[in-house]
Motif scaffolding. Structure first.
Motif, PDB file in Angstrom:
ATOM      1  N   THR A  90     -80.446   0.871 -20.541  1.00  0.00           N
ATOM      2  CA  THR A  90     -81.203   1.820 -21.374  1.00  0.00           C
ATOM      3  C   THR A  90     -81.600   1.137 -22.692  1.00  0.00           C
ATOM      4  N   LYS A  91     -82.730   0.502 -22.658  1.00  0.00           N
ATOM      5  CA  LYS A  91     -83.235  -0.196 -23.853  1.00  0.00           C
ATOM      6  C   LYS A  91     -84.709  -0.475 -23.663  1.00  0.00           C
ATOM      7  N   LYS A  92     -85.370  -0.708 -24.757  1.00  0.00           N
ATOM      8  CA  LYS A  92     -86.796  -1.060 -24.769  1.00  0.00           C
ATOM      9  C   LYS A  92     -87.588  -0.102 -23.897  1.00  0.00           C
ATOM     10  N   ASN A  93     -88.356  -0.666 -22.944  1.00  0.00           N
ATOM     11  CA  ASN A  93     -89.212   0.183 -22.126  1.00  0.00           C
ATOM     12  C   ASN A  93     -88.682   0.385 -20.707  1.00  0.00           C
ATOM     13  N   ALA A 145     -70.026  -1.200 -17.194  1.00  0.00           N
ATOM     14  CA  ALA A 145     -68.843  -2.026 -17.448  1.00  0.00           C
ATOM     15  C   ALA A 145     -68.853  -2.540 -18.878  1.00  0.00           C
ATOM     16  N   SER A 146     -70.042  -2.593 -19.498  1.00  0.00           N
ATOM     17  CA  SER A 146     -70.161  -3.050 -20.886  1.00  0.00           C
ATOM     18  C   SER A 146     -71.440  -2.491 -21.474  1.00  0.00           C
ATOM     19  N   PRO A 147     -71.392  -1.978 -22.684  1.00  0.00           N
ATOM     20  CA  PRO A 147     -72.627  -1.484 -23.314  1.00  0.00           C
ATOM     21  C   PRO A 147     -73.535  -2.615 -23.760  1.00  0.00           C
ATOM     22  N   VAL A 148     -73.079  -3.847 -23.647  1.00  0.00           N
ATOM     23  CA  VAL A 148     -73.833  -5.005 -24.160  1.00  0.00           C
ATOM     24  C   VAL A 148     -74.550  -5.681 -23.009  1.00  0.00           C
ATOM     25  N   ASP A 149     -75.857  -5.823 -23.121  1.00  0.00           N
ATOM     26  CA  ASP A 149     -76.645  -6.476 -22.084  1.00  0.00           C
ATOM     27  C   ASP A 149     -77.471  -7.618 -22.662  1.00  0.00           C
ATOM     28  N   ALA A 150     -77.090  -8.101 -23.823  1.00  0.00           N
ATOM     29  CA  ALA A 150     -77.840  -9.197 -24.448  1.00  0.00           C
ATOM     30  C   ALA A 150     -76.932  -9.871 -25.466  1.00  0.00           C
ATOM     31  N   GLN A 151     -77.413 -10.951 -26.032  1.00  0.00           N
ATOM     32  CA  GLN A 151     -76.621 -11.703 -26.993  1.00  0.00           C
ATOM     33  C   GLN A 151     -76.797 -11.104 -28.388  1.00  0.00           C
ATOM     34  N   ILE A 152     -76.239  -9.906 -28.544  1.00  0.00           N
ATOM     35  CA  ILE A 152     -76.328  -9.236 -29.846  1.00  0.00           C
ATOM     36  C   ILE A 152     -74.933  -8.715 -30.189  1.00  0.00           C
ATOM     37  N   ASP A 153     -74.791  -8.219 -31.384  1.00  0.00           N
ATOM     38  CA  ASP A 153     -73.525  -7.675 -31.857  1.00  0.00           C
ATOM     39  C   ASP A 153     -73.133  -6.474 -30.989  1.00  0.00           C
ATOM     40  N   PRO A 154     -71.930  -6.487 -30.389  1.00  0.00           N
ATOM     41  CA  PRO A 154     -71.530  -5.380 -29.511  1.00  0.00           C
ATOM     42  C   PRO A 154     -71.551  -4.038 -30.218  1.00  0.00           C
ATOM     43  N   ARG A 155     -71.188  -4.035 -31.510  1.00  0.00           N
ATOM     44  CA  ARG A 155     -71.182  -2.759 -32.223  1.00  0.00           C
ATOM     45  C   ARG A 155     -72.583  -2.196 -32.344  1.00  0.00           C
ATOM     46  N   LEU A 156     -73.523  -3.092 -32.597  1.00  0.00           N
ATOM     47  CA  LEU A 156     -74.920  -2.652 -32.700  1.00  0.00           C
ATOM     48  C   LEU A 156     -75.423  -2.183 -31.334  1.00  0.00           C
ATOM     49  N   ALA A 157     -75.103  -2.964 -30.277  1.00  0.00           N
ATOM     50  CA  ALA A 157     -75.553  -2.587 -28.940  1.00  0.00           C
ATOM     51  C   ALA A 157     -74.962  -1.245 -28.526  1.00  0.00           C
ATOM     52  N   GLU A 187     -76.678   1.560 -30.441  1.00  0.00           N
ATOM     53  CA  GLU A 187     -78.016   1.825 -29.901  1.00  0.00           C
ATOM     54  C   GLU A 187     -77.931   2.583 -28.577  1.00  0.00           C
ATOM     55  N   LEU A 188     -77.008   2.183 -27.740  1.00  0.00           N
ATOM     56  CA  LEU A 188     -76.870   2.859 -26.446  1.00  0.00           C
ATOM     57  C   LEU A 188     -76.452   4.308 -26.641  1.00  0.00           C
ATOM     58  N   GLU A 189     -75.504   4.543 -27.535  1.00  0.00           N
ATOM     59  CA  GLU A 189     -75.095   5.916 -27.816  1.00  0.00           C
ATOM     60  C   GLU A 189     -76.246   6.738 -28.369  1.00  0.00           C
ATOM     61  N   GLY A 190     -77.011   6.093 -29.245  1.00  0.00           N
ATOM     62  CA  GLY A 190     -78.128   6.819 -29.845  1.00  0.00           C
ATOM     63  C   GLY A 190     -79.185   7.175 -28.824  1.00  0.00           C
ATOM     64  N   LEU A 191     -79.530   6.227 -27.963  1.00  0.00           N
ATOM     65  CA  LEU A 191     -80.554   6.494 -26.975  1.00  0.00           C
ATOM     66  C   LEU A 191     -80.116   7.566 -25.974  1.00  0.00           C
ATOM     67  N   LEU A 192     -78.900   7.467 -25.506  1.00  0.00           N
ATOM     68  CA  LEU A 192     -78.430   8.392 -24.483  1.00  0.00           C
ATOM     69  C   LEU A 192     -77.837   9.671 -25.075  1.00  0.00           C
ATOM     70  N   HIS A 193     -77.855   9.787 -26.404  1.00  0.00           N
ATOM     71  CA  HIS A 193     -77.322  10.984 -27.044  1.00  0.00           C
ATOM     72  C   HIS A 193     -75.901  11.259 -26.530  1.00  0.00           C
ATOM     73  N   SER A 194     -75.111  10.234 -26.434  1.00  0.00           N
ATOM     74  CA  SER A 194     -73.781  10.342 -25.829  1.00  0.00           C
ATOM     75  C   SER A 194     -72.779   9.575 -26.666  1.00  0.00           C
ATOM     76  N   GLN A 195     -71.512   9.810 -26.358  1.00  0.00           N
ATOM     77  CA  GLN A 195     -70.445   9.063 -26.987  1.00  0.00           C
ATOM     78  C   GLN A 195     -69.737   8.204 -25.948  1.00  0.00           C
TER      79      GLN A 195
END
Length: 1564
Positions: free
Chosen positions: A253-256, A284-296, A299-307
């Protein structure tokens, strides 16, 4: 098993087992089995129920030297193989011909973990109340959480619809097409609701009408995210019409990505938040790229309106998943600069400008450096395969056309393709070898690692090598298949994504079926090293591996985490392959490690409300806070049970329950959030006598769990399943009522008194009226001479007894009808004296018995009649029936005097008897004027048997033939020599006319010639004498019938007379052994009790089952079986029969010429013989008669349209407080509806009623009753406050049994019990009922909490569906319609999971209860859903014989003619727990021993299953084996010895005598 030893608890609770113990053979042929002959009643227990002691040990059997030697060699074999015997063997299944559908279901079966865990249930509870992203490692069971949430959502939706809310639907979204099929298979197997699936081009042309219909018909849809996006885009559906969105692998769940676009474009646009669907994300992991896990994560929580929710302590799921024990970095030499081989350059020169070859050329240019020149050139060899050249030319032509080439250029390019092909064809390829000139350092290092890992020949080793390109995977697999580089023990395979790759030499697409087939082969070990692209990283369920190699390094953290998650076996390793000196690759590993650590810290830093703690978190801490927790002290021992210790105590108890060696039993805890805190329910395995308990409400889940365990332990203590030291009892003693305690023996026999005469003959004295019964023949011509009926006059009116046949030879017989006259006749002293004289004349003249008796002494009288056999004796006055003139004449003429001057007419149609020889009776036919007394007896005349004829007679003339006096008497007796000679017939003395095996010659009259002076001429008419000769057989059958009716009257049962006699008839010493030669067979007794016993056994089971279900509502299935055994066991029936002296009434002797006469008369003349009024009966025979009486009562009651008399028979036979019913209505009158049945229902339950009404035709009054019938024991009762189906299944089993047996009994009136039993086995077998459950869709409605159960169901459903499809196809091939398929297609399928047949039985039980105990509902179910499967019963003739042990015996005896074989069993102790068994656990090993060798063996928890397993393995060994090979392999000479024995007997003059080959009792 040693004498007196306790049987395994796993062998309890089967009435079939109970009966089979009576004829069972010992599990161990070297030891005596527990005796069943010495059961003794222990007395009444505290609860008033009957209890029985264990059988006392029998004396050891004598053992032959041969058996002793067999056992000795078996013990040696056991000792040599002790360490290996407890290890299981894999099951071989061939999948190459399986359909894609089967493979998909088999594949997805393993997706869901074995048992739901606490953290899963906690996350499910969280997802019910808020949008949640489940961050759990690969393999931790995220899909199960989704299935639970989806089921809960659908049930709520049904409730909302019932309240008038608009319809909504759920979506399960996936990122890959393959996952559509996988997740759909999971959900359809877990949910009894319609779930659709869509992907790719399945809906390209779908219209709004299509989607409207789809949404109306389904509760959920599994699809790729793009499909839902398009539906929303086209407004086929609105976001407020969706109640649940599940995002699989939600880290996308990111970008387009469509996941993101669904949220951005439609979810947030719906401003009414309460109408937004619930969201569940899984990754298995909210991180799907080489970015800060906290940021990823943010972003995932924000997009999916979930915790995000994850586990706070990784140890919570450590039993579910494991990380690699070791991670290794493997370096290879630096990659050289790209260069190309000569072959590559030549091909590029020819077709380099051709677009079709561009990707292939790019790959080989890279492969030269990455893999080595040999791989690059080998690629072209595979690319230009001879069979594909025409295809390549066509593809090249199409490519040119797409790029606008002219036709003249096409021919030129096609020629270049041919030239390239010839170039490759003629190229000299080097043989592969481990050399840097041929392979890259990377490939060589990979080969070394694989060689090292697979050199140990470990069959459980599994490896995945991850690569980036499918061509790389193909080339590496091809390389390892080369003979020169093949690694022993390594079986490589390919797992790549779908679609087609133009750069691959294989232009075919890779289907989902191909992927699943590869994974299944990988799981079974047919492949053990898979070369995979990223498709193996996520989504697909791949078996656990112990080696993961990243040949091509990962790019993102999630790729690393997911590929590492495949290494879940213990002691697994994860290998990163990197280039020496490659800083970027090392830096990538370091960064991803840091990112993972940051992700872990991020999860740890989450608020406690967003962590899944499971039920094990800081238990001591919580218990310290709650010091007031109860504890229990056992008064007798002081043993203490507290909250914390109860968990250990309960775990120990569960582990002691009987279970297969490969299974590890554990309690299942379900924690629910309720008002005030948490409440836990614990559910124990099916083998436990107590199944569930609910704890008290507590503030923490950990303590709630302890509370449930504490409550369960208290119940086990109360039931005496834990001893006074809180230890489980099952390893030391058994449940109160075991089969062995209740069984009796067919071998144990006793002598009992026997009634010869009925009660009616005991009524003597002077009567004032007599009742007339006419004894007539339906076919009097069969007698061979004229006859008239005989009248039987009695003081009491006899019951209307059944007609029966008598036999006058092979082809001559007639039915005897006993016709009662309508009114009695009035008699005085004169007539009584006349009748007495007439009766005594018959006894004297016809049967040579001269009695001295008054009319008051005779139990009955005989009288003549002038009426013919066809006359209706019931239609006229009795006085008109008797020929009083003949009675008077016989009374006045003791004999007809002979004066020597009678006319010729005098010598016609007279009956003559010899006063000196009772065996000589004659009919005289006329005078012979051409013969005189001194004429010699003509040839062909049968010689008389008297002594004078053989010794003192000087001449064998007619005079001496006629005189049977001894020599001294002859001297005093002067016979006139001028008297007439008469033509006569010597009558047969055969009396047992009930025997259908009588020969014609036994009954034929023999011609002879007589003089009448030494004989007596009887006044009895010859027509009456002809009928009187049948009287002994008739009165014997009449006596037997009346004795049987006396027994019925004593029991208070008005059973039909013919059925009463049949129920009491035992015609051999082993009547119950249907397939054995009858011992001491009594001919002419009519039908024996076998068929009625078969029917009565079924009704007894049904009646007692209904009573127990009705009267004991608070016990579980285990205790129900025990209670029923106490009632229906042979021991109980036998004891109750002895109490009323029922054994005296059993008819066990055939017609006896000495016993048919009336008793109590003084015999003046005739042979006298003391009558033995005793007979020897086996205990089991007496019990069998009890069941036969029930069967007879059942058939009698059927004629009245009810079951009442059969119910009364059951009450009398079982004599127990748990069955006091007299009529059918008494059952329901005693039934009290439990609270759970009549509680208010919800919309889910009501919806289920509607579905089943449409499907089955019956509408339930109590929806919760239907719901309970489909609630598996693993489904927590607290969720819907419903019990599991086990009690209803117990009830339905007996009801179905009765319906099936009744059908067979009436449809096949001539079938013997052996045939009925064998064919009944097919109708009520779990195999058939499992098939039926699938056929009518019951498997979709089953509610359970065990994915392992679902896994078994899905595999079986697929197998049954495929077998049905094959049967229909076969019918079409045979020229039939599909609906004419062979109904027995299910016979060869695997055994179903037991829950499937259980649902059939539970449903039948539920319908029965819901309909107020209306048995017609059971009959309707049978007629509608079972009957048509068994229209042709010939299909099931061999069903029972397919039992492995039986079939093995047949093969050994008839196919291999071997008698030196045995099934030997021993109990062994597990030495270690490597296989999951408990140390010290007892198991049984069974070996098929042939001529001292072990042909096959099996180990199981019980001897029964060990024998079955060993027999199956032996049959596989023998399959296709010729007799010569068998003899050579095992050294068998049995057939040769048998032939020699036969030859020896032929030489002794016993030619043609059959040689009987011994079959050991332990084998069959």
């Amino acid at each position: 098993m040693p004498p007196g030893a306790l049987l395994s608890p796993s062998e309890t609770l089967a009435e079939g087992d109970l009966l089979s113990l009576d004829n069972s053979t010992p599990d161990d042929t070297s030891q005596a089995s527990p005796g069943a002959d010495t059961d003794t009643e222990h007395g009444d227990g505290d609860d008033g129920g009957k209890q029985w002691e264990l059988n006392a040990p029998q004396k050891p059997r004598k053992m032959s030297e041969k058996k002793r030697a067999d056992n000795a060699t078996f013990d040696i074999w056991l000792e040599e193989n002790q360490q290996n015997l407890s290890k299981g063997t894999g099951k071989l299944v061939m999948d190459e011909e399986r359909s894609a559908n089967w493979l998909m279901r088999e594949f997805e079966n393993q997706k869901i973990i074995t048992n739901p865990r606490d953290y899963q249930l906690e996350l499910f509870e969280r997802a019910k109340t808020q949008n949640t992203i489940a961050v759990l490692d690969t393999g931790s069971g995220k899909t199960l959480i989704a299935a639970l949430l989806l089921r809960w959502t659908i049930q709520n939706e049904l409730e909302n619809r019932s309240q008038g809310h608009p319809k909504r639907i759920a979506f399960f979204l996936v990122d890959k097409v393959a996952l559509v099929f996988q997740q759909h298979a999971v959900l359809t197997c877990n949910l009894d609701y319609s779930v659709a699936k869509f992907c790719g081009q399945m809906i390209d042309r779908a219209s709004s009408e299509f989607w409207k219909e789809t949404f109306e018909e389904n509760m959920a849809i599994v699809c790729t995210s793009e499909i839902l996006y398009q539906c929303l885009h086209h407004s086929y559906i609105r976001m407020d019409q969706i109640n649940l969105l599940i995002f699989d692998e939600c880290h996308h769940t990111k970008k387009n990505h469509p996941y993101a676009r669904i949220i951005k474009d439609f979810y947030i646009e719906n401003e009414e938040k309460e109408t937004r669907p619930r969201i569940l994300g899984m990754t298995a992991s909210p991180v799907d790229a080489q970015i800060d896990p906290r940021l990823a994560a943010a972003e995932l929580e924000g997009l999916l309106h979930s915790q995000i929710a994850t586990v706070a302590d990784p140890t919570i799921i450590q039993h579910t998943i494991s990380k690699p024990k070791e991670e290794i970095i493997l370096e290879y030499d630096r990659r050289p600069r790209e260069w190309t081989t000569v072959l590559h350059q030549s091909i590029e020169a020819l077709v380099g400008k051709h677009n079709h070859f561009a990707k292939a050329l790019v790959f080989t240019s890279q492969a030269t450096a990455d893999l080595g020149p040999w791989c690059a050139d080998r690629y072209w060899q595979l690319f230009f395969k001879q069979e594909d050249i025409a295809k390549l030319e066509t593809q090249a032509e199409r490519s040119l056309l797409r790029h606008g080439a002219f036709s003249q250029l096409m021919d030129l390019d096609k020629n270049r393709v041919r030239e390239a092909h010839e170039l490759v064809k003629n190229h000299e390829f080097e043989q592969p070898r481990l050399d840097k000139s041929l392979f890259s350092s990377k490939v060589l290092e990979l080969w070394k690692v694989l060689h090292d890992q697979f050199s140990s020949q470990d069959l459980m080793r599994r490896c995945i090598v991850f690569v980036k390109q499918r061509n790389t995977a193909n080339m590496l697999v091809d390389l390892l298949k080369q003979p020169e580089l093949r690694i022993p023990g390594l079986e490589p395979g390919i797992l790549i994504g779908g679609g087609r790759n133009d750069s691959s030499w294989d232009s075919s697409t890779t289907s989902y079926r191909d992927q699943v087939l590869t994974i299944i082969k990988f799981k079974k070990g047919e492949l053990n090293c898979i070369f995979a692209t990223s498709v193996a990283e996520e989504g697909l369920d791949i078996p656990d591996c112990n080696i993961i190699i990243r040949f091509d390094l990962y790019d993102t953290l999630i790729q690393y985490i997911q590929s590492r998650g495949r290494a879940r076996q213990e002691k697994s390793i994860y290998i990163h392959m990197i280039e020496k000196g490659n800083y970027e690759q090392r830096q990538k590993i370091h960064q991803l490690k840091q990112s993972e650590e940051a992700l872990r810290k991020f999860c740890e830093a989450m608020p406690d409300t967003r962590k899944l703690t499971g039920n094990n978190f800081k238990m001591d801490y919580f218990l310290r806070k709650e010091k007031d927790q109860p504890q229990y002290t056992v008064p007798e021992t002081g043993a203490k049970l507290n909250y914390k210790q109860s968990l250990i105590c309960l775990a120990n108890f569960v582990s002691s329950l009987p279970h297969p060696p490969e299974t590890n039993l554990t309690p299942e805890y379900t924690v629910n959030t309720i008002e005030g805190g948490f409440q836990c329910e614990v559910i124990l395995p099916a083998a436990s006598p107590v199944r569930s308990a609910i704890g008290k409400v507590h503030g923490s889940k950990a303590v709630a769990k302890c509370s449930a365990a504490f409550e369960m332990c208290l119940q086990l203590l109360q039931g005496n399943y834990l001893d006074l030291h809180l230890r489980p009892i099952f390893t030391k003693q058994l449940p109160a009522m075991r089969n062995a305690r209740l069984a009796i023996s067919s071998k144990k026999k006793e002598e009992y008194g026997m009634r010869l005469k009925p009660e009616v003959w005991s009524a003597l004295g002077e009567p004032t009226e007599l009742f007339v019964m006419a004894l007539t023949l339906a076919n009097p011509e069969a007698l061979g001479r004229p006859s008239l009926p005989l009248l039987l006059l009695t003081r009491r009116r006899l019951p209307q007894v059944a007609s029966f046949p008598i036999y006058f030879g092979k082809s001559r017989s007639s039915v005897v009808n006993c016709v009662l006259a309508s009114e009695p006749i009035q008699v005085g002293e004169a007539r009584l004296n006349s009748l007495t004289a007439f009766t005594l004349s018959i006894f004297r003249d016809v049967f040579s018995k001269e009695y001295e008796a008054k009319f008051s002494d005779l139990p009955y009288f005989l009288a003549p009649t002038c009426r013919e056999h066809i006359f209706d004796f019931s239609a006229v006055s009795s006085n008109e029936l008797i020929d009083w003139d003949t009675v008077k004449y016989v009374q006045e003429n003791d004999i007809i005097p002979y004066k020597f001057d009678e006319p010729d007419e005098f010598f016609e149609n007279k009956y003559v008897w010899d006063p000196w020889d009772g065996a000589r009776k004659f009919y005289i036919r006329g005078r012979r004027h051409d013969m005189k007394p001194t004429d010699p007896v003509p040839e062909g005349i049968v010689a008389p048997s008297h002594r004078a004829w053989r010794t003192t007679c000087g001449t064998h003339d007619i005079l001496n033939y006629s005189n049977s006096l001894w020599s001294k008497s002859r001297a005093k007796f002067n016979i006139r020599g001028d008297q007439a000679v008469v033509d006569a017939e010597l009558l047969s003395v055969q009396r047992n006319l009930l025997d259908d095996s009588v020969r014609d010659e036994d009954l034929e009259s023999k011609p002879c010639f007589l003089i009448l002076e030494p004989l007596k001429i009887s006044p009895l008419p010859v027509e009456l004498v002809a009928m009187a000769y049948n009287f002994p057989a008739i009165i014997h059958r009449l006596d037997s019938n009346l004795v049987a009716l006396d027994a019925c009257n004593m029991l208070g049962l008005s059973i039909r007379p013919d059925l009463a006699l049949e129920a009491f008839t035992k015609d051999s010493d082993n009547t119950d052994e249907h397939d054995a030669e009858q011992i001491n067979f009594q001919r002419g007794m009519g039908n024996n009790y076998e068929r009625l016993e078969f029917l009565g056994d079924a009704f007894l089971k049904m009646a007692t089952t209904i009573a127990i279900y009705t009267l004991i509502p608070d016990k579980d299935e285990f205790e129900y079986h025990v209670e029923r055994m106490v009632l229906i066991c042979n021991r109980n029936l036998f004891n109750n029969a002895l109490e009323v002296k029922l054994e005296e009434y059993i008819r066990s002797m055939a017609f006896n010429r000495r016993t048919w006469y009336p008793e109590g008369l003084t015999l003046k003349r005739g042979k006298r013989k003391d009558i033995r009024k005793k007979h020897v009966l086996a205990d089991k025979s007496i019990a069998d008669v009890c069941e036969a009486i029930i069967g007879a009562a059942y058939l009698t009651a059927q004629e009245a349209g009810n079951f009442d008399m059969a119910i009364q028979a059951v009450t009398k036979m079982v004599n127990d407080k748990n069955h006091r019913m007299k009529t059918w209505s008494d059952y329901y009158a005693a039934y009290k509806k439990p609270a759970w049945q009549i509680m208010p229902t919800n919309s889910v339950q009501e919806d289920m009623v509607e579905k089943f009404h449409k499907r089955m035709g019956y509408r339930f009054q109590y929806p919760r009753l239907l719901r309970s019938a489909f609630q598996h024991p693993t489904y927590p009762t607290s969720w819907e406050k419903l019990p599991s189906y086990q009690r209803l299944e117990f009830l339905g089993d007996a009801l179905l049994d009765m319906a099936c047996i009744d059908h067979l009994f009436h449809r096949f009136p001539g079938a013997d019990p052996q045939w009925l039993t064998e064919h009944k086995m097919a109708m009520v077998s779990n195999q058939f009922l499992g098939c039926l459950a699938v056929h009518i869709g019951f498997h979709r409605s089953l509610q359970h909490n065990s994915p392992a159960v679902q896994s078994e169901i899905a595999a079986y459903v697929t197998e049954i569906e495929e077998a049905l499809a094959a049967a229909k196809a076969a019918a079409v091939v045979e020229g039939k319609t599909e609906e004419d398929f062979a109904r027995n297609f299910w016979v060869d399928c695997s055994r179903p999971p037991k829950c499937l047949p259980d649902t059939i039985e539970a449903y039948v039980g539920a319908v029965f209860v819901d309909s107020s105990y209306n048995y017609q509902t059971v009959q309707d179910f049978f007629d509608q859903h079972i009957k048509f499967w068994f229209e042709d019963m010939r299909l099931y003739d061999t069903f029972a014989n397919k039992h492995p042990v039986t079939f093995l015996g047949h093969e050994m005896q008839h196919r291999f003619h071997c008698q030196e074989w045995r099934l030997l069993t021993r109990e062994i102790t597990v030495e270690d727990d490597e296989e999951g068994g408990l140390m010290g656990e007892k198991q049984v090993v069974c070996a098929v021993r042939v001529h001292g060798q072990t042909l096959a063996h099996s180990v199981s928890q019980s001897a029964r299953y060990a024998k079955i397993g060993a027999a199956k393995k032996a049959l596989r060994e023998l399959e296709g084996m010729e007799q010569a090979e068998f003899q050579r392999r095992v050294g068998c000479d049995c057939a040769i010895k048998a032939e020699e024995k036969l030859e020896g007997k032929e030489k002794e003059g016993k030619k043609g005598e059959e040689v009987e080959i011994e079959v050991h009792g332990s084998a069959i």
